[in-house]
Design a protein around this motif. Structure first.
Motif, PDB file in Angstrom:
ATOM      1  N   ILE A  65      52.962 -29.648  -2.943  1.00 18.08           N
ATOM      2  CA  ILE A  65      52.317 -30.572  -1.991  1.00 18.08           C
ATOM      3  C   ILE A  65      50.929 -30.064  -1.611  1.00 18.08           C
ATOM      4  CG2 ILE A  65      52.485 -31.523   0.334  1.00 18.08           C
ATOM      5  CD1 ILE A  65      55.520 -31.539  -0.006  1.00 18.08           C
ATOM      6  N   TRP A  66      50.829 -28.774  -1.323  1.00 17.74           N
ATOM      7  CA  TRP A  66      49.529 -28.211  -0.916  1.00 17.74           C
ATOM      8  C   TRP A  66      48.503 -28.304  -2.049  1.00 17.74           C
ATOM      9  CZ3 TRP A  66      47.395 -26.886   3.532  1.00 17.74           C
ATOM     10  CH2 TRP A  66      46.229 -26.101   3.510  1.00 17.74           C
ATOM     11  N   HIS A  67      48.986 -28.061  -3.260  1.00 13.42           N
ATOM     12  CA  HIS A  67      48.082 -28.085  -4.405  1.00 13.42           C
ATOM     13  C   HIS A  67      47.574 -29.489  -4.686  1.00 13.42           C
ATOM     14  CE1 HIS A  67      46.368 -26.702  -8.191  1.00 13.42           C
ATOM     15  NE2 HIS A  67      46.943 -27.751  -8.808  1.00 13.42           N
ATOM     16  N   ASN A  68      48.379 -30.516  -4.405  1.00 18.86           N
ATOM     17  CA  ASN A  68      47.996 -31.907  -4.676  1.00 18.86           C
ATOM     18  C   ASN A  68      47.698 -32.684  -3.408  1.00 18.86           C
ATOM     19  OD1 ASN A  68      48.622 -32.135  -7.732  1.00 18.86           O
ATOM     20  ND2 ASN A  68      50.514 -31.263  -6.893  1.00 18.86           N
ATOM     21  N   LEU A  69      47.417 -31.957  -2.309  1.00 17.34           N
ATOM     22  CA  LEU A  69      47.197 -32.633  -1.024  1.00 17.34           C
ATOM     23  C   LEU A  69      46.000 -33.575  -1.077  1.00 17.34           C
ATOM     24  CD1 LEU A  69      48.048 -32.987   1.902  1.00 17.34           C
ATOM     25  CD2 LEU A  69      46.593 -31.035   2.499  1.00 17.34           C
ATOM     26  N   ASP A  70      44.902 -33.124  -1.670  1.00 17.34           N
ATOM     27  CA  ASP A  70      43.716 -33.982  -1.733  1.00 17.34           C
ATOM     28  C   ASP A  70      43.994 -35.226  -2.570  1.00 17.34           C
ATOM     29  OD1 ASP A  70      42.396 -32.133  -0.211  1.00 17.34           O
ATOM     30  OD2 ASP A  70      41.486 -31.102  -1.934  1.00 17.34           O
ATOM     31  N   ASP A  71      44.721 -35.063  -3.683  1.00 24.49           N
ATOM     32  CA  ASP A  71      45.022 -36.234  -4.521  1.00 24.49           C
ATOM     33  C   ASP A  71      45.938 -37.203  -3.789  1.00 24.49           C
ATOM     34  OD1 ASP A  71      43.526 -35.097  -6.540  1.00 24.49           O
ATOM     35  OD2 ASP A  71      45.265 -34.146  -7.514  1.00 24.49           O
ATOM     36  N   VAL A  72      46.885 -36.677  -3.004  1.00 23.39           N
ATOM     37  CA  VAL A  72      47.787 -37.550  -2.254  1.00 23.39           C
ATOM     38  C   VAL A  72      47.022 -38.325  -1.191  1.00 23.39           C
ATOM     39  CG1 VAL A  72      49.775 -37.602  -0.709  1.00 23.39           C
ATOM     40  CG2 VAL A  72      49.812 -36.120  -2.719  1.00 23.39           C
ATOM     41  N   MET A  73      46.157 -37.636  -0.477  1.00 27.64           N
ATOM     42  CA  MET A  73      45.363 -38.327   0.551  1.00 27.64           C
ATOM     43  C   MET A  73      44.419 -39.350  -0.073  1.00 27.64           C
ATOM     44  SD  MET A  73      46.577 -37.076   3.260  1.00 27.64           S
ATOM     45  CE  MET A  73      45.431 -37.827   4.422  1.00 27.64           C
ATOM     46  N   HIS A  74      43.951 -39.072  -1.279  1.00 29.32           N
ATOM     47  CA  HIS A  74      43.038 -40.007  -1.937  1.00 29.32           C
ATOM     48  C   HIS A  74      43.745 -41.286  -2.360  1.00 29.32           C
ATOM     49  CE1 HIS A  74      39.406 -41.184  -4.037  1.00 29.32           C
ATOM     50  NE2 HIS A  74      40.101 -41.356  -5.173  1.00 29.32           N
ATOM     51  N   LEU A  75      45.082 -41.233  -2.490  1.00 30.59           N
ATOM     52  CA  LEU A  75      45.813 -42.441  -2.867  1.00 30.59           C
ATOM     53  C   LEU A  75      45.655 -43.553  -1.841  1.00 30.59           C
ATOM     54  CD1 LEU A  75      49.188 -40.872  -4.144  1.00 30.59           C
ATOM     55  CD2 LEU A  75      47.326 -41.807  -5.523  1.00 30.59           C
ATOM     56  N   LEU A  76      45.409 -43.174  -0.575  1.00 35.12           N
ATOM     57  CA  LEU A  76      45.292 -44.182   0.479  1.00 35.12           C
ATOM     58  C   LEU A  76      44.066 -45.055   0.297  1.00 35.12           C
ATOM     59  CD1 LEU A  76      46.264 -41.928   3.536  1.00 35.12           C
ATOM     60  CD2 LEU A  76      47.720 -43.544   2.289  1.00 35.12           C
ATOM     61  N   THR A  77      43.077 -44.554  -0.420  1.00 34.33           N
ATOM     62  CA  THR A  77      41.831 -45.312  -0.591  1.00 34.33           C
ATOM     63  C   THR A  77      41.789 -46.069  -1.910  1.00 34.33           C
ATOM     64  OG1 THR A  77      40.721 -43.404  -1.607  1.00 34.33           O
ATOM     65  CG2 THR A  77      40.615 -43.597   0.789  1.00 34.33           C
ATOM     66  N   GLU A  78      42.810 -45.891  -2.751  1.00 36.65           N
ATOM     67  CA  GLU A  78      42.827 -46.550  -4.048  1.00 36.65           C
ATOM     68  C   GLU A  78      43.579 -47.866  -3.978  1.00 36.65           C
ATOM     69  OE1 GLU A  78      44.563 -43.890  -6.833  1.00 36.65           O
ATOM     70  OE2 GLU A  78      42.782 -42.593  -7.007  1.00 36.65           O
TER      71      GLU A  78
END
Length: 381
Positions: free
Chosen positions: A164-177
């Motif tokens: 989760i920590w390693h992909n945190l930025d990618d997960v948060m970026h999903l909200l804008t896609e």
């Protein structure tokens, strides 16, 4: 001290003990192996059936969330419609459910093979004893299981937190896609986390399976007294076996003695060995040894032969060779044919002489016995 060592479980379990434990359903079990196999099968099933499952879910959600005027004004149709949607969901996920079910059913076979036992279903009132239950709760095995659970939580939780920590930025970026782009990206992130967790589970399985096999073997270890007792049960009590062997020897000796009156001749050493021979031209390819013995048994053979008027011939080399190389009921070897033929010729001539026909034959001397068959060749007889 010797008694204490006999009561300590220091001996490896015998195959009989392992088989008995298996018949009672006691085998090495690894829950981690079954868990890993089910998760792995589920992941592989989702990977192979993902597109089909997505299509089924997409269709069911569209049909379930679409407002139908006919259903809205006829509430008696809602329940059949719900049943139809539920059945379609079950049928859509059936291949995945069957794959997971079969994996859960067959995973234990990886460690123990096929096993079927009704023994665990037998009621055991000792398991209802609260004292025994408390003892099991605070036993070494329970502490080991607790340690394993903590270690598993740390490993899986640590790997999951790292994913989760390693992909945190990618997960948060999903909200804008947009949805069309965020769904595949979310699937990739989930697969990466799943693979990481499965690697952690594989590490746990690699430790747990050898431990379970070792622990199962340790629980079945035997004391020296149990080993001796099992040997008695499987092979018989030594005293009983010795008694049986004695009876067998006595029976064989009685049968042998009963054959002496049927012999044609007894060849002696003269006192150490005695061998009784019998020959029937119509029934036998070569003369057969029907009785043999040394010392006291040889004297008994000569005694029975005298009582039944069986000729007794002193031929030390031939007697030694027959006693050493021919077993009861066996035909003589070809190397002794000539020597035995001379003996039988003498016996037949002697028999005719006793019946008043012919002259008294001469006792054969220097019978041709090969030196390699005479155990005392070159020695003083």
């Amino acid at each position: 001290m010797a008694e204490e060592s006999d009561l300590e479980r220091t001996e490896e379990p015998s195959q009989r003990r392992l088989d008995r434990a298996r018949d009672e359903g006691q085998v090495a079990r690894s829950r981690e192996l079954s868990t890993f196999a089910v998760l792995f099968a589920g992941g592989v099933g989702l990977w192979l059936m993902g597109s089909a499952l997505y299509a089924v879910l997409h269709r069911l959600m569209r049909e379930g969330l679409t407002l139908d005027a006919g259903l809205a004004f006829h509430d008696e149709l809602l329940l059949p419609h719900l049943f139809t949607l539920s059945l379609d969901t079950l049928l859509g996920f059936m291949p995945l459910l069957v794959l997971v079910f079969l994996t859960a059913l067959l995973a234990p076979l990886l460690l123990n093979g096929w096993m079927f036992s009704l023994h665990p279903l037998i009621p055991d009132l000792a398991k209802l004893n609260p004292v025994n239950g408390m003892a099991r709760m605070f036993s070494i095995a329970s502490m080991v299981e607790l340690g394993k659970a903590i270690a598993k939580s740390v490993v899986i939780g640590g790997i999951g937190g790292w994913a989760i920590w390693h992909n945190l930025d990618d997960v948060m970026h999903l909200l804008t896609e947009p949805v069309s782009a965020s769904v595949p990206h979310m699937g990739q992130a989930m697969w990466a986390g799943f693979i990481a967790i499965m690697c952690g589970m594989l590490l746990i399985v690699a430790v747990d399976v050898p431990f379970q096999i070792w622990n199962h073997n340790r629980r079945l270890k035997m004391t020296r007294e149990e080993v001796r007792q099992e040997a008695k049960e499987s092979e018989g009590d030594p005293q009983v076996r010795a008694r049986i062997r004695t009876l067998q020897r006595d029976l064989a000796r009685r049968r042998m003695m009963a054959e002496i009156p049927k012999a044609d001749v007894v060849v002696t050493n003269p006192t150490r060995y005695a061998v009784a021979l019998r020959y029937s031209e119509q029934k036998m390819r070569a003369p057969v040894v029907v009785a043999k013995g040394a010392h006291l048994l040889a004297a008994k053979i000569r005694e029975i032969a005298a009582e039944n008027n069986i000729p007794v011939l002193e031929a030390p080399p031939l007697a030694r060779a027959l006693h050493r190389h021919v077993e009861l009921g066996q035909a003589i070897p070809e190397a002794l044919y000539t020597a035995v033929a001379e003996v039988l010729a003498y016996v037949y001539q002697l028999r005719r002489y006793r019946q008043g026909d012919g002259n008294q034959p001469e006792v054969p001397q220097g019978l041709p016995v090969p030196p390699h068959l005479d155990p005392e060749a070159g020695m003083t007889s």
